[in-house]
Write a protein that holds these residues in place. Sequence first.
Motif, PDB file in Angstrom:
ATOM      1  N   SER A  90       2.331   8.225   9.394  1.00 34.18           N
ATOM      2  CA  SER A  90       1.639   7.188  10.164  1.00 34.18           C
ATOM      3  C   SER A  90       1.259   5.997   9.298  1.00 34.18           C
ATOM      4  O   SER A  90       0.921   4.931   9.821  1.00 34.18           O
ATOM      5  CB  SER A  90       0.388   7.771  10.826  1.00 34.18           C
ATOM      6  OG  SER A  90      -0.504   8.275   9.845  1.00 34.18           O
ATOM      7  N   ASN A 139      -3.116  11.896  10.526  1.00 31.14           N
ATOM      8  CA  ASN A 139      -3.742  13.082  11.101  1.00 31.14           C
ATOM      9  C   ASN A 139      -4.030  14.075   9.983  1.00 31.14           C
ATOM     10  O   ASN A 139      -3.309  14.146   8.979  1.00 31.14           O
ATOM     11  CB  ASN A 139      -2.832  13.710  12.154  1.00 31.14           C
ATOM     12  CG  ASN A 139      -2.646  12.812  13.358  1.00 31.14           C
ATOM     13  OD1 ASN A 139      -3.544  12.055  13.725  1.00 31.14           O
ATOM     14  ND2 ASN A 139      -1.477  12.880  13.978  1.00 31.14           N
ATOM     15  N   GLY A 164      -1.472   3.067  10.253  1.00 28.55           N
ATOM     16  CA  GLY A 164      -2.438   3.937  10.899  1.00 28.55           C
ATOM     17  C   GLY A 164      -3.090   4.901   9.927  1.00 28.55           C
ATOM     18  O   GLY A 164      -2.774   4.938   8.734  1.00 28.55           O
ATOM     19  N   SER A 165      -4.033   5.682  10.447  1.00 30.97           N
ATOM     20  CA  SER A 165      -4.702   6.714   9.652  1.00 30.97           C
ATOM     21  C   SER A 165      -3.983   8.042   9.876  1.00 30.97           C
ATOM     22  O   SER A 165      -3.665   8.396  11.020  1.00 30.97           O
ATOM     23  CB  SER A 165      -6.173   6.846  10.064  1.00 30.97           C
ATOM     24  OG  SER A 165      -6.862   5.627   9.829  1.00 30.97           O
ATOM     25  N   ASP A 197       3.020   2.447   9.790  1.00 32.44           N
ATOM     26  CA  ASP A 197       2.544   1.496  10.800  1.00 32.44           C
ATOM     27  C   ASP A 197       1.094   1.077  10.555  1.00 32.44           C
ATOM     28  O   ASP A 197       0.476   0.463  11.435  1.00 32.44           O
ATOM     29  CB  ASP A 197       2.669   2.114  12.188  1.00 32.44           C
ATOM     30  CG  ASP A 197       4.101   2.460  12.532  1.00 32.44           C
ATOM     31  OD1 ASP A 197       4.995   1.684  12.147  1.00 32.44           O
ATOM     32  OD2 ASP A 197       4.329   3.520  13.155  1.00 32.44           O
TER      33      ASP A 197
END
Length: 461
Positions: free
Chosen positions: A418, A426, A423-424, A421
């Motif tokens: 992730s 998971n 993002g953080s 992009d």
Amino acid sequence: MARLVRTGLHMVALAFAIIGLVWLMSRDAASPSVPYEQDAVPLDRTPADSAVAGRPNPNQENPTGLEHLSNELAAADVMGNPDCFMEPGAASAHDLAVVVVPGRDGSRFAVVDRSGFVFGDSLPFPAATEPSLARREDGSVLAGFGGSDMHGAAITDRGVGPAMQGVVVYQDGQIVFENRKAAGFGLADDGSSYYVLEPMAGDATRLVVRNLDLGVEVHHDLGILQPHPDTNAYAVGYSLDQSEVIVGTPDTAVVPRTHFADATFITSHEHLEFRFFPADGGEPRKLTDYRGFPRFVSSNEAYFALPRGPGYATVKREYTYEGGEVWAVEERWSRDLRPGSVAGDGAWLVAVSNSDGGGRTTEAHVLDPSTGDTLFLHRWSTPVDHDSRIHEGRLALGHSVIERGSYRTVYDVYDVRSLVDGGSPNHYQVESGESPHCGSGGDPFGKLEAQDDQVIYVPRK
């Protein structure tokens, strides 16, 4: 100890292992450098002392093939067995795992997926090291195994363990290569090729590279190679891009123990030479560097651990060649962090804070390999004994915990895909006890389960 921590302490060790597959090699100081000798032959040529599928194999006591279901491991053979071990597949084989159960006179293995048994067989080795899996573009599955000489110590992708003696490679349950005297092997992650170290007359060794995609086999005479006196092992493995087989040769027998698999970085001030043999049979290259033990993406690109101040720096270098020799070297970036593991596709590099830097915490950085910038940071509140591994886009950071005399390992697992992009990732945790076994669920990337007396492999999401 858990599998991840055993990377540096348990048996080896898939590549450099990974298959890693990976080994440390030192050259006899009295022997001159031996130039390679290349011999390209059709793929169906049988190496000495070996057996290939479709030909008689007098050494094989048990028949091999999908129809011989007596070789299938039942759940009772695997689940809870303290001697059993599992190796999950990667890349296109990420939904597979290989399970090995050692025996007194030989071992048994099974390749399993979410539906159960795929294929298996009885191995001629009482113990097997470095099991490797790969799925080819046509869907066929390769499984390779090295036999163990329990009297020697070797570095493999699992750490310190028995020295390899003998190699068997399967394709969809059929033996495609077997040599009881081979000293090492490796499978390309995509199954496009594999290599084997074969003995020759006069204590010499040759590197045999079988390219299954091109249907050719290439031989390289490596000369007389002496394994490291402490490890009884060689430094051979695939580059991260799987395009080359790398043979590392220190000019002295007194070098730090290390291996290529899982990007274990140990620095050395000795004169090191690396030879790169293209898997497609192209012309080899040679690189000599005086400091550091690198992790190669290819012969053109490597990450080094170099001494800097009280600790180490992660340094990325790029190389230009002319006539097989290095013509130019360029340093792209450096960080005052100790190198850790590298993703199999080279998309991420892990580096950690220097333990001897006097800090009160331990930090693990996921770096952008093109710039060296930190994309993600995990911080432990206190200095910890830790390890890292990237597998199929997931980063597992394991640290040891001792409570009331009980030992366990806690894995923090992040899906770093992730980060592309912005993002953080998971996050989930997996804990493993002091003596993990098949079925204990302590592997951070997948687990074995019993279903109708069959063993199945369930990758973690």
